[in-house]
Design a protein around this motif. Structure first.
Motif, short mmCIF file in Angstrom:
data_model
loop_
_atom_site.label_atom_id
_atom_site.label_comp_id
_atom_site.label_asym_id
_atom_site.label_seq_id
_atom_site.Cartn_x
_atom_site.Cartn_y
_atom_site.Cartn_z
N ASP A 237 -4.62 -3.76 -8.70
CA ASP A 237 -5.77 -1.93 -9.70
C ASP A 237 -4.11 -1.52 -9.79
O ASP A 237 -4.57 -1.64 -11.01
CB ASP A 237 -5.37 -1.17 -7.85
CG ASP A 237 -6.59 -1.68 -7.03
OD1 ASP A 237 -7.79 -1.78 -7.66
OD2 ASP A 237 -7.31 -0.78 -6.45
N GLU B 89 -6.85 -7.71 0.31
CA GLU B 89 -6.22 -6.70 0.10
C GLU B 89 -4.89 -5.75 0.04
O GLU B 89 -4.44 -5.07 -1.08
CB GLU B 89 -5.47 -5.32 1.95
CG GLU B 89 -6.65 -5.41 2.63
CD GLU B 89 -6.27 -5.06 4.21
OE1 GLU B 89 -5.23 -4.21 4.24
OE2 GLU B 89 -7.16 -4.94 5.00
N SER C 145 2.58 1.55 -3.45
CA SER C 145 1.46 1.72 -4.03
C SER C 145 1.00 3.37 -4.35
O SER C 145 0.74 4.75 -4.81
CB SER C 145 0.41 1.61 -3.92
OG SER C 145 -0.88 1.81 -4.96
N LEU D 232 5.67 -2.69 -7.18
CA LEU D 232 5.41 -4.05 -6.82
C LEU D 232 5.84 -4.63 -6.36
O LEU D 232 5.83 -5.44 -5.34
CB LEU D 232 3.56 -3.43 -6.82
CG LEU D 232 2.85 -2.23 -6.53
CD1 LEU D 232 0.97 -3.12 -7.01
CD2 LEU D 232 3.24 -1.67 -5.57
N THR E 164 -6.05 -7.01 -3.58
CA THR E 164 -6.91 -5.72 -4.12
C THR E 164 -5.60 -4.63 -5.01
O THR E 164 -5.30 -4.24 -5.92
CB THR E 164 -7.51 -4.97 -3.54
OG1 THR E 164 -8.68 -5.95 -2.83
CG2 THR E 164 -7.85 -3.77 -3.88
N THR E 165 -4.21 -5.04 -4.09
CA THR E 165 -3.73 -3.28 -4.24
C THR E 165 -2.47 -4.07 -5.76
O THR E 165 -2.55 -3.08 -6.64
CB THR E 165 -1.89 -3.55 -3.19
OG1 THR E 165 -3.20 -2.97 -2.15
CG2 THR E 165 -1.44 -2.58 -3.64
N HIS F 247 1.45 -1.21 0.31
CA HIS F 247 0.20 0.37 0.24
C HIS F 247 0.54 0.77 -0.49
O HIS F 247 0.51 2.22 -0.77
CB HIS F 247 -1.18 -0.06 1.30
CG HIS F 247 -1.83 1.48 1.58
ND1 HIS F 247 -2.80 1.54 -0.17
CD2 HIS F 247 -1.28 2.72 2.12
CE1 HIS F 247 -3.63 2.67 0.55
NE2 HIS F 247 -2.78 2.91 1.37
#
Length: 217
Positions: free
Chosen positions: A137, A130, A83, A92, A133-134, A80
């Motif tokens: 995205d 989570e 990002s 990442l 999802t990162t 996170h």
């Protein structure tokens, strides 16, 4: 004024003891692996009786769950932060590798061989989502290459694992390829399988990443 909840001396002490137990557990895992984790050994190190330690963690699985939560939370926060700082999928990927290299046993606890007899509770899945999802995205942010694959078509009707993320089938395919191939390289590196081959694992990781990011023809 009276203190309540986590602000009471008793609760502060309990939090401190739990933190020391988890730290001792990480040290034990680094030495002997997660399957050898022993609450009695930790209690002995801390000058406590076994029953006294069980007041803080009801079982070995309870302690392992706390460690799994810590590991997933650490990686989720790492990705996170990367990002938020503007990292793309390549950035990442390198953040993931740096995180894994910083503490291989933490990596293996969540992405290595399952611990016999241990089953993680459902709430750990929410934290791992989570992370997914990162990365989804970042996969979605890449320009589509317009290529339709049989597996991409398959994913149009098999996307429940993505937990409602609106990623296109192409982005889902890219994520799965990214996740499996880079974890494969990382797992082999951390387990020492490249040691006698004369290879630079960092260059291999970068080459795999370049291939993953190249447009599919």
């Amino acid at each position: 004024m009276a203190t309540t909840g986590a602000n009471t001396p008793r609760e502060r002490y309990r939090t401190q003891v739990r933190a020391e137990i988890t730290q001792r557990a990480w040290e034990q895992i680094a030495t002997a692996g997660a399957s050898a984790l022993s609450l009695n050994a930790i209690a002995k190190q801390m000058g406590m009786s076994g029953p006294a330690l069980y007041r803080y963690f009801a079982s070995r699985d309870d302690l392992i769950t706390e460690l799994v939560r810590e590991a997933y939370r650490s990686l989720a926060e790492t990705l996170h932060a990367a990002s938020a700082a503007g990292a793309d999928l390549a950035g990442l990927a390198h953040a993931l590798r740096d995180w894994a290299l910083a503490d291989p046993q933490r990596y293996f606890l969540v992405y290595g061989t399952p611990i016999p007899g241990y089953h993680a509770p459902a709430d750990t899945t929410a934290i791992s989502s989570e992370i997914m999802t990162t990365l989804l995205d970042a996969c979605t942010a890449l320009a589509p290459d317009g290529t339709t694959t049989p597996f991409g078509t398959y994913l149009e009707d098999h996307r429940d694992w993505a937990a409602g993320h609106p990623a296109s089938p192409e982005a889902l395919h890219r994520f799965l390829t990214f996740w499996t191939r880079l974890h494969g390289v990382l797992s082999l590196e951390l387990a020492g399988h490249f040691t006698g081959m004369g290879l630079d694992p960092a260059l291999l990781f970068a080459a795999e990443l370049d291939d993953l990011l190249a447009p599919r023809s």
